[in-house]
Design a protein around this motif. Structure first.
Motif, mmCIF file in Angstrom:
data_model
loop_
_atom_site.group_PDB
_atom_site.id
_atom_site.type_symbol
_atom_site.label_atom_id
_atom_site.label_comp_id
_atom_site.label_asym_id
_atom_site.label_seq_id
_atom_site.Cartn_x
_atom_site.Cartn_y
_atom_site.Cartn_z
ATOM 1 N N TYR A 61 58.512 -9.720 -32.474
ATOM 2 C CA TYR A 61 57.243 -10.334 -32.871
ATOM 3 C C TYR A 61 56.326 -9.378 -33.620
ATOM 4 O O TYR A 61 55.169 -9.693 -33.876
ATOM 5 N N LYS A 62 56.886 -8.222 -33.967
ATOM 6 C CA LYS A 62 56.153 -7.240 -34.765
ATOM 7 C C LYS A 62 54.787 -6.931 -34.167
ATOM 8 O O LYS A 62 53.758 -6.937 -34.853
ATOM 9 N N LEU A 63 54.782 -6.687 -32.855
ATOM 10 C CA LEU A 63 53.546 -6.303 -32.194
ATOM 11 C C LEU A 63 53.141 -4.909 -32.667
ATOM 12 O O LEU A 63 53.963 -4.135 -33.154
ATOM 13 N N THR A 64 51.875 -4.604 -32.553
ATOM 14 C CA THR A 64 51.395 -3.288 -32.955
ATOM 15 C C THR A 64 51.894 -2.246 -31.959
ATOM 16 O O THR A 64 51.529 -2.269 -30.772
ATOM 17 N N ILE A 65 52.743 -1.354 -32.442
ATOM 18 C CA ILE A 65 53.336 -0.318 -31.586
ATOM 19 C C ILE A 65 52.704 1.024 -31.921
ATOM 20 O O ILE A 65 52.775 1.486 -33.060
ATOM 21 N N ASP A 66 52.070 1.610 -30.937
ATOM 22 C CA ASP A 66 51.430 2.922 -31.110
ATOM 23 C C ASP A 66 52.447 4.007 -30.757
ATOM 24 O O ASP A 66 52.768 4.216 -29.581
ATOM 25 N N LYS A 75 55.631 3.037 -25.209
ATOM 26 C CA LYS A 75 54.988 2.410 -26.383
ATOM 27 C C LYS A 75 55.250 0.907 -26.456
ATOM 28 O O LYS A 75 54.408 0.129 -26.931
ATOM 29 N N TYR A 76 56.419 0.472 -25.967
ATOM 30 C CA TYR A 76 56.743 -0.948 -25.998
ATOM 31 C C TYR A 76 55.988 -1.707 -24.901
ATOM 32 O O TYR A 76 55.469 -2.801 -25.141
ATOM 33 N N VAL A 77 55.935 -1.135 -23.722
ATOM 34 C CA VAL A 77 55.177 -1.745 -22.626
ATOM 35 C C VAL A 77 53.702 -1.816 -22.995
ATOM 36 O O VAL A 77 53.022 -2.822 -22.761
ATOM 37 N N SER A 106 49.060 -7.116 -26.129
ATOM 38 C CA SER A 106 49.192 -8.419 -26.786
ATOM 39 C C SER A 106 48.831 -9.563 -25.848
ATOM 40 O O SER A 106 48.737 -10.715 -26.278
ATOM 41 N N GLY A 107 48.652 -9.256 -24.554
ATOM 42 C CA GLY A 107 48.290 -10.281 -23.597
ATOM 43 C C GLY A 107 49.452 -11.030 -23.011
ATOM 44 O O GLY A 107 49.271 -12.040 -22.320
ATOM 45 N N ALA A 165 45.819 -16.237 -27.275
ATOM 46 C CA ALA A 165 44.444 -16.684 -27.062
ATOM 47 C C ALA A 165 43.747 -16.879 -28.405
ATOM 48 O O ALA A 165 43.807 -16.023 -29.283
ATOM 49 N N ALA A 166 43.133 -18.031 -28.573
ATOM 50 C CA ALA A 166 42.476 -18.338 -29.845
ATOM 51 C C ALA A 166 41.166 -17.578 -29.982
ATOM 52 O O ALA A 166 40.531 -17.205 -28.999
#
Length: 719
Positions: free
Chosen positions: A144-149, A166-168, A174-175, A207-208
């Motif tokens: 889902y191409k989450l922001t990975i630090d 970093k994945y956790v 991301s909630g 969440a919207a």
């Protein structure tokens, strides 16, 4: 009619396609639609319903979903691929795993090809091993191409080591989950089917939040790229000030200037690629030369095209470029019904429409079909809403109030769920956005005139449910000048260099091309074309009428405002440069349905200033009229005759006539309120052929033209 908006429970889906098909988890698997599961507590109800109703997975039996059963790596791969919209029938590179069952090979191979999933060892995927929560965090973050630090090496969870941190961290931010406790993530615990359902549901229903969006838009640019470098500057300045933006074009890039004649749209495309458009829909003029030039245009574009109501299935040139459906990750140079663009974490749907008039006013060929725009809009909006998209833009080339059978005003009133209509085709200068409030939620309509004169901008605020709660629009004038006479917008250096070196030299040479010959001098003097009949006015209107007849065989009259004729032409050869000097504005053809009384009123307006000059004085074809300039304004026209097959006959006030003119006059320019009324009432069609091109084509078809004065316009007060 009533409209239906996406419910507040529908948010922005991260899934990448509209239709999802997935193999069963097991031969005995049964969907939630057919049976009720007894092992699904309230916490998981919506998540399980989301997965089963969308065909992502099925229950283990008619009564058991398997909420507390561990999910295997292969089943996780199958469900994830389905949720992402990956085609089970697609062809994917073999990942080389020997232990993946046939039902899961498509999913594992596809995910491996995208770099989302990997095996446990060479040739070994670990298909039937239970997937851990650590592994799940990595899988979801990549998919889902989450922001990975990449700097994160530690989390609040004591059971998560540096390898997985970093994945956790990305998953928590991301909630999707908070962990099993404040200090324990459950890193090595086997992921259960219920947990997996919850994760996928939350990823598809984040969440919207409110969204501020800026839409930059252009339409009907018609190969006017002389000011491309200033336009690029304008776009860059807006992007710098408004980072949440999209750049859209509503069609008719093709036809209009020598740049198109020479480069068939490729020059325009170079600048569109340079500045990075997000999407374009097709205008009717994109089909003027058939579909081969359009196919070349599409193939070389660095952006996608949206077209919900144009069916290219039988067109040999374009059908291979059509992906269709709805794409969250659209490919450049491909055609879709709609795309989903992510802006500040929110999903914005964009779909396209093209006027069905194209069949009559252009040359799409038998292989291209235009389907009902209202029906296709309703279906496309419903499909977008089904994916949770509640911010929807219709990118249209059907005209604002065009009388050709489809237009933006009708679209806004008839189809609920469209938040914004970015329009084209009618060349309207909408200085302020138009707000339609027919349905439950408002629809904002914008259009940016023509010929790259403006960059349209629309700032919109959406509430968390996708409703427009604020908007402001502005047209940036590309060629605006300051008090010192210089352009306010500076040229973008790169764009200016491209124009000057790659395109302009050939155009300057082409202007010298001889396109016809005249046996007499053609009178276009300002004082004459604005006060009386001239032979050049006759030639221009004859050409306009001939073109109109190819579109509507009932056309019998053509009128041209004298202010649109800017120079004379000497006897002998006629060059393109001379044609463009005579008609420099690039006014487009409009075809009106008028009563005889309305035509008579228009002729009164035409002669109201005589003997003074008036830019609205009409040169005419298919018509003869007399007037008396000594009489009061409004009482001057005496006789009016219309040319029919057997000669001229008196105009009948109560009869209807098909009249050709240009769009400026058709919309009420120069005081033609009768024309403007017809336009407002939808009695004006805008096929859009450019005046100088019609004139050029006519003189080419009529070599050695020698037009004369024919007493089409007679002032009985003059000797």
């Amino acid at each position: 009619m009533g409209k239906k908006k996406a419910s507040s429970h529908k948010f922005l889906a991260l899934a990448a396609a509209a239709a999802i098909a997935v193999p069963a988890v097991s031969p005995a698997a049964v969907s939630a639609k057919e049976h009720s599961f007894k092992d699904v507590p309230a916490r998981y109800t919506e998540a399980v319903a989301y997965l089963t109703n969308n065909g992502i997975t099925k229950g283990l039996s008619p009564s058991q979903f398997g909420t507390n059963v561990s999910i295997s790596r292969v089943d996780a791969a199958i469900q994830l691929a389905a949720a992402l919209g990956i085609d089970p029938q697609g062809t994917y590179k073999n990942a080389g795993f020997k232990d993946v069952p046939k039902r899961g090979q498509w999913a594992v191979n596809a995910l491996a090809e995208k770099g989302i999933i990997s095996g446990k060892a060479a040739g070994l995927f670990g298909a039937y091993d239970a997937i851990t929560r650590n592994e799940t965090a990595r899988l979801i973050s990549l998919a889902y191409k989450l922001t990975i630090d990449e700097t994160v090496k530690k989390t609040p969870f004591t059971d998560v080591n540096a390898q997985w941190a970093k994945y956790v961290d990305a998953l928590v931010k991301s909630g999707v989950t908070e962990g099993k406790t404040s200090s324990r993530f459950g890193a090595d615990d086997h992921l259960q089917r219920g947990e997996w359902a919850l994760f996928l549901y939350r990823l598809a229903h984040p969440a919207a939040k409110e969204l501020d969006l800026t839409i930059m838009h252009t339409n009907d640019t018609h190969a006017h790229i002389e000011n491309a470098a200033r336009k690029v500057t304008a776009i860059k300045e807006v992007r710098k000030a408004k980072p949440n933006n999209v750049l859209l074009d509503a069609g008719d890039v093709f036809s209009g200037t020598l740049y198109f004649n020479e480069y068939l749209g490729q020059a325009d495309l170079n600048f569109m690629n340079l500045v990075g458009y997000d999407a374009m829909t097709f205008g009717n003029h994109e089909f003027d030369l058939g579909t081969k030039p359009l196919a070349n245009f599409i193939a070389k574009a660095k952006f996608p095209f949206v077209s919900a109501n144009v069916n290219f299935t039988s067109d040999e040139n374009i059908k291979g470029l059509v992906t269709g459906g709805i794409a969250a990750a659209p490919k450049d140079g491909s055609v879709y019904d709609a795309i989903i663009k992510e802006v500040d974490g929110e999903k914005v749907g964009i779909f396209g429409l093209t006027t069905a008039e194209t069949v009559d006013i252009s040359s799409p060929g038998a292989g291209v079909m235009f389907e009902d725009y209202l029906e296709k809009s309703k279906k496309t909006v419903a499909s977008l809403e089904k994916q949770g998209v509640n911010k929807i833009i219709a990118l249209t080339h059907i005209g604002f109030k065009d009388g050709g059978g489809d237009n933006d005003v009708t679209l806004a009133k008839e189809v609920e769920g469209i938040d914004i209509i970015v329009g084209g085709h009618s060349h309207d200068l909408l200085k302020e956005p138009v707000l339609d409030t027919t349905g439950k939620e408002p629809t904002v309509i914008v259009q940016a005139n023509e010929y790259n004169k403006y960059l349209g901008t629309l700032d919109v605020k959406f509430d968390k449910n996708g409703k427009v709660i604020g908007h402001a629009g502005k047209l940036i004038e590309i060629d605006a000048k300051g008090e010192d006479g210089t352009y306010i917008l500076e040229d973008d250096p790169e764009a200016a260099e491209i124009l000057a070196t790659e395109y302009k030299p050939a155009i300057d040479a082409k202007k010298k091309t001889v396109v016809g010959k005249t046996a007499v001098a053609l009178n276009g003097e300002r004082a004459d074309v604005r006060t009386k009949e001239t032979n050049l006015g006759n030639l221009i209107t004859d050409g306009m009428l001939e073109k109109a007849k190819t579109i509507n065989k009932e056309a019998v009259i053509a009128v041209q405002n004298g202010g649109g004729i800017r120079a004379s032409i000497n006897e002998g050869d006629i060059t393109l440069d001379e044609v463009l000097t005579v008609m420099p504005f690039g006014n487009a053809l409009a075809i009106m349905n008028l009563t005889g009384a309305e035509i008579r009123a228009a002729l009164e307006n035409s002669v109201k200033e005589v003997p003074g000059q008036f830019g609205g004085f009409l040169q005419v074809s298919g018509l003869k009229f007399t007037y008396d300039s000594s009489k009061p304004v409004g009482e001057r026209v005496k006789t009016v005759e219309v040319k029919k097959e057997n000669g001229y006959v008196p105009l009948v006030d109560t009869e209807s006539y098909v009249v050709a003119t240009n769009t400026f006059t058709a919309k009420g320019g120069d005081g033609y309120s009768t024309f403007g009324k017809a336009y407002e009432e939808g009695r004006v069609s805008e096929p859009g052929f450019v005046d100088w091109e019609m004139f050029r084509d006519y003189i080419q078809a009529n070599p050695n033209a020698a037009p004369e004065l024919e007493n089409r316009i007679t002032d009985i007060n003059q000797p």
